[in-house]
Design an enzyme around this catalytic site. Sequence first.
Site, short mmCIF file in Angstrom:
data_model
loop_
_atom_site.label_atom_id
_atom_site.label_comp_id
_atom_site.label_asym_id
_atom_site.label_seq_id
_atom_site.Cartn_x
_atom_site.Cartn_y
_atom_site.Cartn_z
N SER A 125 0.84 -1.20 0.00
CA SER A 125 0.00 0.00 0.00
C SER A 125 0.87 1.24 0.00
O SER A 125 1.99 1.23 0.55
CB SER A 125 -0.85 -0.05 1.27
OG SER A 125 -1.26 1.23 1.65
N TYR A 150 -2.23 -0.39 10.38
CA TYR A 150 -2.41 -0.98 9.05
C TYR A 150 -1.18 -0.72 8.19
O TYR A 150 -0.62 -1.63 7.58
CB TYR A 150 -3.67 -0.38 8.38
CG TYR A 150 -3.72 -0.61 6.89
CD1 TYR A 150 -4.10 -1.84 6.37
CD2 TYR A 150 -3.34 0.40 5.99
CE1 TYR A 150 -4.12 -2.06 5.00
CE2 TYR A 150 -3.36 0.18 4.62
CZ TYR A 150 -3.74 -1.05 4.13
OH TYR A 150 -3.75 -1.27 2.78
N LYS A 154 1.97 -3.23 6.51
CA LYS A 154 2.43 -3.26 5.12
C LYS A 154 3.95 -3.00 5.06
O LYS A 154 4.66 -3.66 4.30
CB LYS A 154 1.67 -2.25 4.26
CG LYS A 154 0.19 -2.58 4.12
CD LYS A 154 -0.05 -3.93 3.43
CE LYS A 154 -1.50 -4.30 3.30
NZ LYS A 154 -1.73 -5.64 2.75
C1 UD1 Z 1 -5.64 3.68 2.71
C2 UD1 Z 1 -4.32 3.54 1.98
C3 UD1 Z 1 -4.51 2.75 0.72
C4 UD1 Z 1 -5.20 1.42 1.03
C5 UD1 Z 1 -6.52 1.71 1.73
C6 UD1 Z 1 -7.19 0.43 2.17
C7 UD1 Z 1 -3.19 5.62 2.56
C8 UD1 Z 1 -2.65 6.89 2.06
N1 UD1 Z 1 -3.83 4.86 1.67
O1 UD1 Z 1 -6.47 4.47 1.98
O2 UD1 Z 1 -3.26 2.48 0.14
O3 UD1 Z 1 -5.45 0.74 -0.16
O4 UD1 Z 1 -6.26 2.44 2.92
O5 UD1 Z 1 -8.37 0.71 2.85
O6 UD1 Z 1 -3.07 5.29 3.71
N2 UD1 Z 1 -12.62 9.99 3.76
C9 UD1 Z 1 -13.58 10.88 4.21
N3 UD1 Z 1 -14.76 10.37 4.67
C10 UD1 Z 1 -15.05 9.04 4.69
C11 UD1 Z 1 -14.07 8.14 4.21
C12 UD1 Z 1 -12.86 8.64 3.77
O7 UD1 Z 1 -13.37 12.09 4.23
O8 UD1 Z 1 -16.15 8.66 5.14
C13 UD1 Z 1 -11.34 10.51 3.29
C14 UD1 Z 1 -10.16 10.04 4.11
O9 UD1 Z 1 -9.92 10.91 5.18
C15 UD1 Z 1 -9.06 10.08 3.06
C16 UD1 Z 1 -9.77 9.76 1.76
O10 UD1 Z 1 -11.15 10.02 1.99
O11 UD1 Z 1 -8.53 11.37 2.97
C17 UD1 Z 1 -9.60 8.32 1.34
O12 UD1 Z 1 -9.91 7.50 2.44
P1 UD1 Z 1 -10.10 5.92 2.28
O13 UD1 Z 1 -10.94 5.64 1.11
O14 UD1 Z 1 -10.54 5.40 3.61
O15 UD1 Z 1 -8.68 5.38 1.93
P2 UD1 Z 1 -7.23 5.68 2.60
O16 UD1 Z 1 -7.34 5.59 4.06
O17 UD1 Z 1 -6.64 6.89 2.00
#
Ligand code: UD1
Length: 343
Positions: A125, A150, A154
Amino acid sequence: MKKVLVTGGCGYIGSHTIVDLINNGFEVISVDNNSNSDIRVLQGIREITGVTVKNYTIDLCDLEKTRRIFSNEKFDGVIHFAALKSVGDSVFDPLGYFHNNLNSLLNILHCIKEFEVGQFIFSSSCSVYGNSKELPVTEDTPFEEAESPYARTKQMGEQMIRDFSKVNPATSSVLLRYFNPAGAHESAIIGEAPTNKANNLVPVITETAIGKRKELVVFGDDYDTRDGSCIRDYIHVMDLANAHTRALQYVMDDRNSENCEVFNLGIGEGVTVLEAVKAFEEVAQVDLNYRIGDRRAGDVVAIYANMDFAAQKLGWQPTHSIKDIMRTAWAWEQARTEAIVPN
Ligand code: UD1
């Protein structure tokens, strides 16, 4: 026909990758404990490909059960997806994440060694980079402190495989660092279908739009980014799936110079959370109910990939945009909702 074990084959990226592998002439066996996936996805795979994939429902943390699968089947390669993957949950359950993600990997490596499997692909990741000082990140960008357990699993997983590779030259390994996988198969027959509550951005958006959730909470708009929300590199799941097939072909053709190589898999573009919401609203022609909330523990501020290495070595180029991601995710959300709501 080369036979490949896909762990986590009923999961989101695993199921889409199985479709791409079958379309490229591989025989696939799946193993999944269905702790966060639905075995019925295999029916969807059959509908799309015409192939019935065998699944072993076991927990890879059980070495003996894992060994039995390897002794029943002779694998040419293993793609190891099975893992817990919620950044937020891992902050509150570090031991659960270490136990599951590391023990399963350890058992897979034991079996790869014992049963002399030649090729191994690992789901890593972009979270391994932490809050990187340089953007975009290349495969050589140094790791910063992991922001979540998490991410640490990785980082540790990658290190375990590197150490293993040094003394096991018969196995070629590839570490694939995914950025943010999203979207669904064009047919809308398979897509992201966690049995636990979805917490990744795109499914939360589509579930909000269809009314399964009241609202989307944007986790923070006070970051040092162009609109204050976090930046990520969203990659379509079918592009990602195809990268696995290419990586497998790459190691099977013996084109890799080292026996453990690493590739970034994103599209090379940073998109903010608010931009992602806007892309969805445009594609789906709906106003999404969202509000700004607190920052989420474990989040990095901004990350996106430099994709040159994968393009050059694997001959792989993503072909889907953020709008394609939203379009296919929305089609999938509508299709699965219709399927479970009787008329
Ligand atoms: C993370 C990992 C990614 C992995 C994934 C698995 C990082 C940078 N990336 O993704 O490599 O494949 O986990 O789950 O750590 N968000 C909101 N509201 C929500 C949900 C998400 O604002 O309800 C925002 C989060 O704060 C983030 C973005 O959307 O900024 C993406 O979040 P998410 O889809 O959960 O993935 P990551 O945590 O970035």
